[in-house]
Design a protein around this motif. Sequence first.
Motif, PDB file in Angstrom:
ATOM      1  N   PHE A  88     -27.173  26.508  41.894  1.00  0.00           N
ATOM      2  CA  PHE A  88     -27.809  26.316  40.589  1.00  0.00           C
ATOM      3  C   PHE A  88     -26.831  25.619  39.657  1.00  0.00           C
ATOM      4  O   PHE A  88     -25.625  25.605  39.904  1.00  0.00           O
ATOM      5  N   PRO A  89     -27.350  25.025  38.570  1.00  0.00           N
ATOM      6  CA  PRO A  89     -26.441  24.412  37.591  1.00  0.00           C
ATOM      7  C   PRO A  89     -25.472  25.457  37.060  1.00  0.00           C
ATOM      8  O   PRO A  89     -25.791  26.653  37.010  1.00  0.00           O
ATOM      9  N   SER A  90     -24.326  24.992  36.699  1.00  0.00           N
ATOM     10  CA  SER A  90     -23.302  25.916  36.218  1.00  0.00           C
ATOM     11  C   SER A  90     -22.449  25.188  35.204  1.00  0.00           C
ATOM     12  O   SER A  90     -22.396  23.947  35.197  1.00  0.00           O
ATOM     13  N   SER A  91     -21.783  25.956  34.352  1.00  0.00           N
ATOM     14  CA  SER A  91     -20.930  25.300  33.363  1.00  0.00           C
ATOM     15  C   SER A  91     -19.633  24.824  34.000  1.00  0.00           C
ATOM     16  O   SER A  91     -18.961  23.941  33.481  1.00  0.00           O
ATOM     17  N   SER A  92     -19.291  25.392  35.148  1.00  0.00           N
ATOM     18  CA  SER A  92     -18.121  24.865  35.842  1.00  0.00           C
ATOM     19  C   SER A  92     -18.581  23.835  36.858  1.00  0.00           C
ATOM     20  O   SER A  92     -19.367  24.147  37.749  1.00  0.00           O
ATOM     21  N   PRO A  93     -18.149  22.590  36.701  1.00  0.00           N
ATOM     22  CA  PRO A  93     -18.663  21.516  37.525  1.00  0.00           C
ATOM     23  C   PRO A  93     -18.446  21.764  39.015  1.00  0.00           C
ATOM     24  O   PRO A  93     -19.268  21.334  39.840  1.00  0.00           O
TER      25      PRO A  93
END
Lengths: 286, 301
Positions: A53-58
């Motif tokens: 899933f999208p995450s704030s850590s690339p």
Amino acid sequence: MERRSTADRLQGRAFQALLLSCLGFGLLCLVVLLVQVVNEGLPRLNLDLLRNFPSSSPGGAGARSAIFGTIWVVGICGLVVVPVGVGAAVYLEEYADTTRWYNRLIEVNIQNLAAVPAIVYGILGLGFLSRGPLNLGFVVLAGSLTLALLVLPIVIITSREAIRAVPNSIRLGAFALGATQWQTIRRQVLPSAVPGIATGSILALSRAIGEAAPLILLGGLTYLTFNPTGLNSPFTVLPIQIFNWISRPQEEFRVLAAAAIVVLLAILISMNALAIFVRNRYQRRW
Amino acid sequence: MVTDLANASPDTLIDLGEISTQAPPGPPRPEVGQASEAHPDSAGEVVFHISALDFYYGDFRAVRDVSVDVEGNEITAVIGPSGCGKSTFIRCLNRMNDLVPGARVEGRIEYHGQDLYGPDVDPIEVRRHIGMVFQKPNPFPKSIYDNVAFGPRVNGIKADMDDLVEESLHRAALWDEVKGKLKQSAFSLSGGQQQRLCIARCIAIRPDVILMDEPCSALDPLATNRIEELMTELKREYTIVIVTHNMQQAARVSDRTAFFTTEVNEQSQRTGVLVEVDRTEKIFTAPTDQRTEDYITGRFG
């Protein structure tokens, strides 16, 4: 016979070369784009992109919710737009009396609707579906219906062409055997038009898959760490996920965006390939 | 229309006896009065009684004042120069012209005594009894089998479809050529075979009349010959009306011939008129009208 003058022949050659270079220019742009995107996205083009899933850590971010969102939104869009579009096309081709002003008005407006910018449909969706009278909220259903409105004219126009290509002798043959108009349409005209209708519908949906603008207005630009679970679920889609990542400052997100673009292009190319396959496989010669 | 043996009319039953014991029951003829009860077939009976028929496309009168009787189990040929309304005329007989916007019929066409354009007559039902074969073979883009089975299916004819298809193809003299490839596309057949397939398709709905609109004009002489033989065969069971450009064909196959020609009015509009109708021998040997004589001797048209 005399040879044509050298100038005449040169002129012909030059024109041919010019036309070829037009084609070459278009292809070159596409190739450069593809090479650059693949090149840039390659480090992140792996299963993690599809799984996470999208995450704030690339490092651990993926496009899973966007891919599932795209499947949901475009799938529902297809379920809505194909029956409605084909139905409208059947009416216009088989039933409508084109000498009536209202039928001509509808025809002209369908052509116009096909040329309306996508963002306008987004505004319509926002004002009418997500809020306003229907008040569905920023959910899959609102997104699907907006995209359905957007590609409906394309489905109608391509389906009409497919229906019109069925020779009239087939209709007369069926009528002469005592078939009703509906039996003629259902058993002869539509089956003969299916390849064209399928091709047009797939191309229309591949247009829908690439749309970002109208969905941004409909709340598609959200940070989601779960897949849509139904029509009433919030959603995001691939083009918006890409847009989101590209607008981030970190370089890693740009790489991620490039990888997602490759995924989107792969989906588009396979849909178009399917359309070509369907057209060639079921094409009829009369 | 679904029928069972109990309410099939007597003529249908006798008809069935000759064809095959397995043949499914056909639908009854439409209500036609006593005539059909008295005769196993309609030989000598007037099938179409047409009086003062005018046909209009919008305001334009394409055919004027046609009065003619078509008799049962005969081949009636309609001949005449191009644009004289021959095709328009026979399309009035199965109400195919209803499909043309603005088309209008005046005068009267009686089919077995019943007004064909009466208010309670359903054109779909008319076409079910009066079949049609077109100028250019127009098989459906389906298998040979499905082409023949289409008519019975849409008409709800409950029958053993395999038998009905076989019987129809037999009667159209096509069975031997296609029996091994019924599942193949109808487009794999030659033009002449396609036209016989269209005839088989028409026979499969058990019509009473078969209208043929220049059925051989797209065919070579051999295929034409086969269709002509077939027509002579078919008239034992059906009434046939054929439009043809080919006078030799009319002379060879038909019992009666109607000659149409074109009248041009002051606005140079062309209207088709019936010049004369008579036994074919009479038309070709001793026509009463000078225009007929000019046409058949090749001085005009």
